[in-house]
Design a protein around this motif. Sequence first.
Motif, PDB file in Angstrom:
ATOM      1  N   ALA A  49       0.839  -1.198   0.000  1.00 59.75           N
ATOM      2  CA  ALA A  49       0.000   0.000   0.000  1.00 59.75           C
ATOM      3  C   ALA A  49       0.877   1.252   0.000  1.00 59.75           C
ATOM      4  CB  ALA A  49      -0.931  -0.004   1.215  1.00 59.75           C
ATOM      5  N   ALA A  50       1.947   1.222   0.828  1.00 64.95           N
ATOM      6  CA  ALA A  50       2.861   2.368   0.874  1.00 64.95           C
ATOM      7  C   ALA A  50       3.539   2.578  -0.477  1.00 64.95           C
ATOM      8  CB  ALA A  50       3.915   2.148   1.964  1.00 64.95           C
ATOM      9  N   HIS A  51       3.927   1.470  -1.131  1.00 62.84           N
ATOM     10  CA  HIS A  51       4.576   1.557  -2.430  1.00 62.84           C
ATOM     11  C   HIS A  51       3.662   2.200  -3.462  1.00 62.84           C
ATOM     12  CE1 HIS A  51       6.072   0.064  -6.341  1.00 62.84           C
ATOM     13  NE2 HIS A  51       7.268   0.133  -5.764  1.00 62.84           N
ATOM     14  N   ARG A  52       2.389   1.795  -3.483  1.00 61.46           N
ATOM     15  CA  ARG A  52       1.441   2.379  -4.441  1.00 61.46           C
ATOM     16  C   ARG A  52       1.208   3.862  -4.162  1.00 61.46           C
ATOM     17  NH1 ARG A  52      -3.966  -0.752  -5.272  1.00 61.46           N
ATOM     18  NH2 ARG A  52      -4.143   0.952  -6.804  1.00 61.46           N
ATOM     19  N   LEU A  53       1.179   4.233  -2.879  1.00 64.66           N
ATOM     20  CA  LEU A  53       1.010   5.652  -2.527  1.00 64.66           C
ATOM     21  C   LEU A  53       2.183   6.481  -3.043  1.00 64.66           C
ATOM     22  CD1 LEU A  53      -0.346   5.450   1.137  1.00 64.66           C
ATOM     23  CD2 LEU A  53      -1.529   6.453  -0.817  1.00 64.66           C
ATOM     24  N   VAL A  54       3.386   5.962  -2.862  1.00 65.49           N
ATOM     25  CA  VAL A  54       4.576   6.699  -3.273  1.00 65.49           C
ATOM     26  C   VAL A  54       4.643   6.821  -4.796  1.00 65.49           C
ATOM     27  CG1 VAL A  54       7.104   6.647  -3.363  1.00 65.49           C
ATOM     28  CG2 VAL A  54       5.914   6.120  -1.226  1.00 65.49           C
ATOM     29  N   THR A  55       4.479   5.691  -5.493  1.00 66.67           N
ATOM     30  CA  THR A  55       4.636   5.710  -6.950  1.00 66.67           C
ATOM     31  C   THR A  55       3.550   6.523  -7.641  1.00 66.67           C
ATOM     32  OG1 THR A  55       3.427   3.596  -7.064  1.00 66.67           O
ATOM     33  CG2 THR A  55       5.854   3.510  -7.015  1.00 66.67           C
ATOM     34  N   SER A  56       2.356   6.580  -7.067  1.00 66.24           N
ATOM     35  CA  SER A  56       1.279   7.342  -7.699  1.00 66.24           C
ATOM     36  C   SER A  56       1.524   8.841  -7.638  1.00 66.24           C
ATOM     37  CB  SER A  56      -0.068   7.009  -7.032  1.00 66.24           C
ATOM     38  OG  SER A  56      -0.102   7.490  -5.701  1.00 66.24           O
ATOM     39  N   HIS A  57       2.427   9.265  -6.757  1.00 63.69           N
ATOM     40  CA  HIS A  57       2.703  10.698  -6.618  1.00 63.69           C
ATOM     41  C   HIS A  57       4.037  11.111  -7.244  1.00 63.69           C
ATOM     42  CE1 HIS A  57      -0.478  10.325  -3.567  1.00 63.69           C
ATOM     43  NE2 HIS A  57      -0.646  11.620  -3.720  1.00 63.69           N
ATOM     44  N   LEU A  58       4.745  10.175  -7.854  1.00 62.37           N
ATOM     45  CA  LEU A  58       6.063  10.509  -8.389  1.00 62.37           C
ATOM     46  C   LEU A  58       6.016  11.607  -9.436  1.00 62.37           C
ATOM     47  CD1 LEU A  58       7.849   7.030  -8.723  1.00 62.37           C
ATOM     48  CD2 LEU A  58       8.409   8.912  -7.175  1.00 62.37           C
ATOM     49  N   ARG A  59       5.005  11.569 -10.310  1.00 62.37           N
ATOM     50  CA  ARG A  59       4.951  12.588 -11.363  1.00 62.37           C
ATOM     51  C   ARG A  59       4.688  13.964 -10.784  1.00 62.37           C
ATOM     52  NH1 ARG A  59       0.090  10.520 -15.014  1.00 62.37           N
ATOM     53  NH2 ARG A  59       1.064   8.526 -14.483  1.00 62.37           N
ATOM     54  N   LEU A  60       4.001  14.015  -9.649  1.00 64.53           N
ATOM     55  CA  LEU A  60       3.775  15.313  -9.006  1.00 64.53           C
ATOM     56  C   LEU A  60       5.067  15.849  -8.401  1.00 64.53           C
ATOM     57  CD1 LEU A  60       0.351  14.638  -7.218  1.00 64.53           C
ATOM     58  CD2 LEU A  60       0.771  15.677  -9.448  1.00 64.53           C
ATOM     59  N   VAL A  61       5.851  14.941  -7.772  1.00 66.01           N
ATOM     60  CA  VAL A  61       7.118  15.353  -7.164  1.00 66.01           C
ATOM     61  C   VAL A  61       8.054  15.881  -8.276  1.00 66.01           C
ATOM     62  CG1 VAL A  61       9.121  14.551  -5.876  1.00 66.01           C
ATOM     63  CG2 VAL A  61       6.836  13.729  -5.268  1.00 66.01           C
ATOM     64  N   ALA A  62       8.130  15.268  -9.393  1.00 65.81           N
ATOM     65  CA  ALA A  62       9.022  15.764 -10.458  1.00 65.81           C
ATOM     66  C   ALA A  62       8.609  17.147 -10.898  1.00 65.81           C
ATOM     67  CB  ALA A  62       8.986  14.799 -11.633  1.00 65.81           C
ATOM     68  N   THR A  63       7.270  17.393 -10.995  1.00 68.04           N
ATOM     69  CA  THR A  63       6.758  18.701 -11.401  1.00 68.04           C
ATOM     70  C   THR A  63       7.082  19.754 -10.351  1.00 68.04           C
ATOM     71  OG1 THR A  63       4.947  17.659 -12.580  1.00 68.04           O
ATOM     72  CG2 THR A  63       4.699  19.982 -12.082  1.00 68.04           C
ATOM     73  N   TYR A  64       6.882  19.426  -9.069  1.00 63.37           N
ATOM     74  CA  TYR A  64       7.125  20.382  -7.984  1.00 63.37           C
ATOM     75  C   TYR A  64       8.610  20.720  -7.874  1.00 63.37           C
ATOM     76  CZ  TYR A  64       6.738  22.477  -3.340  1.00 63.37           C
ATOM     77  OH  TYR A  64       6.781  23.344  -2.286  1.00 63.37           O
ATOM     78  N   ALA A  65       9.447  19.690  -8.082  1.00 64.45           N
ATOM     79  CA  ALA A  65      10.894  19.918  -7.963  1.00 64.45           C
ATOM     80  C   ALA A  65      11.403  20.883  -9.006  1.00 64.45           C
ATOM     81  CB  ALA A  65      11.627  18.587  -8.068  1.00 64.45           C
ATOM     82  N   MET A  66      10.759  20.904 -10.183  1.00 68.64           N
ATOM     83  CA  MET A  66      11.221  21.792 -11.251  1.00 68.64           C
ATOM     84  C   MET A  66      11.180  23.249 -10.835  1.00 68.64           C
ATOM     85  SD  MET A  66       9.568  20.004 -14.634  1.00 68.64           S
ATOM     86  CE  MET A  66      10.018  18.328 -15.077  1.00 68.64           C
ATOM     87  N   TRP A  67      10.167  23.607 -10.048  1.00 62.42           N
ATOM     88  CA  TRP A  67      10.076  24.999  -9.593  1.00 62.42           C
ATOM     89  C   TRP A  67      11.241  25.353  -8.679  1.00 62.42           C
ATOM     90  CZ3 TRP A  67       6.930  28.272 -11.873  1.00 62.42           C
ATOM     91  CH2 TRP A  67       5.806  27.778 -12.546  1.00 62.42           C
ATOM     92  N   TRP A  68      11.630  24.409  -7.822  1.00 59.80           N
ATOM     93  CA  TRP A  68      12.756  24.660  -6.917  1.00 59.80           C
ATOM     94  C   TRP A  68      14.069  24.725  -7.692  1.00 59.80           C
ATOM     95  CZ3 TRP A  68      12.139  26.372  -2.219  1.00 59.80           C
ATOM     96  CH2 TRP A  68      10.932  26.121  -1.556  1.00 59.80           C
ATOM     97  N   ILE A  69      14.207  23.859  -8.684  1.00 59.19           N
ATOM     98  CA  ILE A  69      15.421  23.871  -9.509  1.00 59.19           C
ATOM     99  C   ILE A  69      15.528  25.195 -10.254  1.00 59.19           C
ATOM    100  CG2 ILE A  69      16.543  22.819 -11.497  1.00 59.19           C
ATOM    101  CD1 ILE A  69      15.247  20.155 -10.592  1.00 59.19           C
TER     102      ILE A  69
END
Length: 264
Positions: A49-69
């Motif tokens: 369950a934890a794995h599915r929660l993490v992987t389902s949000h990966l595309r959001l983390v990549a998008t959010y990180a771009m603003w910080w970069i």
Amino acid sequence: MARAAALPILTAESGLTRYLEEIRRFPMLEPQDEYMLAKRWREHGDREAAHRLVTSHLRLVATYAMWWIKAAIQEYILRSWSLVKMGTTANQKKLFFNLRKAKSKISALDEGDLRPDQVKLIAKRLGVTEQDVVDMNRRLGGDVSLNAPIREEGDSGEWQDWLVDEESDQEARLAASEEADNRKKALGEALSVLNERERRIFEARRLADDPITLEELAAEFGVSRERVRQIEVRAFEKVQRAVKNRVAAMEARPAAASAAVPAH
């Protein structure tokens, strides 16, 4: 229970594009699915369950990180633009990245200072002060050596010749230091005119970095808040008179000593 797939890893070999393609394989969750998975992880420690929660949000983390970069890159550019430290306030950042564009829109492409009407217009459009516009425009002109001549032709001198030292001279600083020492010494001696209660209240209210309230001192001495205030005022007046008298006496000593020296 099926073994969870390994998480995609961003490496120099695969590159960002490959990484983004891999994380799109993991579907986004519906709110109810997300809730149930979070509940399974919290209540039962379900790793799948934890794995599915993490992987389902990966595309959001990549998008959010771009603003910080992007913000980090802009910050680096801003700090590395000039040998002279550039400002990093919100207005100064806005000017750094938008001033040239604003100048081109009003055809202010000439080097050197902007005209007052151009400064006013740019400041209004970018929502900054006119002084910020003037300062940033000069900074973006590049660093100039202090040894550079003011004018190319003629003996006009160097820019460093026009620098003004706004610090007081050594003699003035010494006099100010001696005066501060005298006042500090006078205050220390003046406190002797106060009785124990007056001194405690005066120091707690006037000399402490974090002054004690009237209510706390009233409770300490078993008197009213108004009585503490009266004692504070009286103590301040006594110290003020004592300090003035002692400073006057200190200043009179050198004059008296000079008068006593016989002429040769």
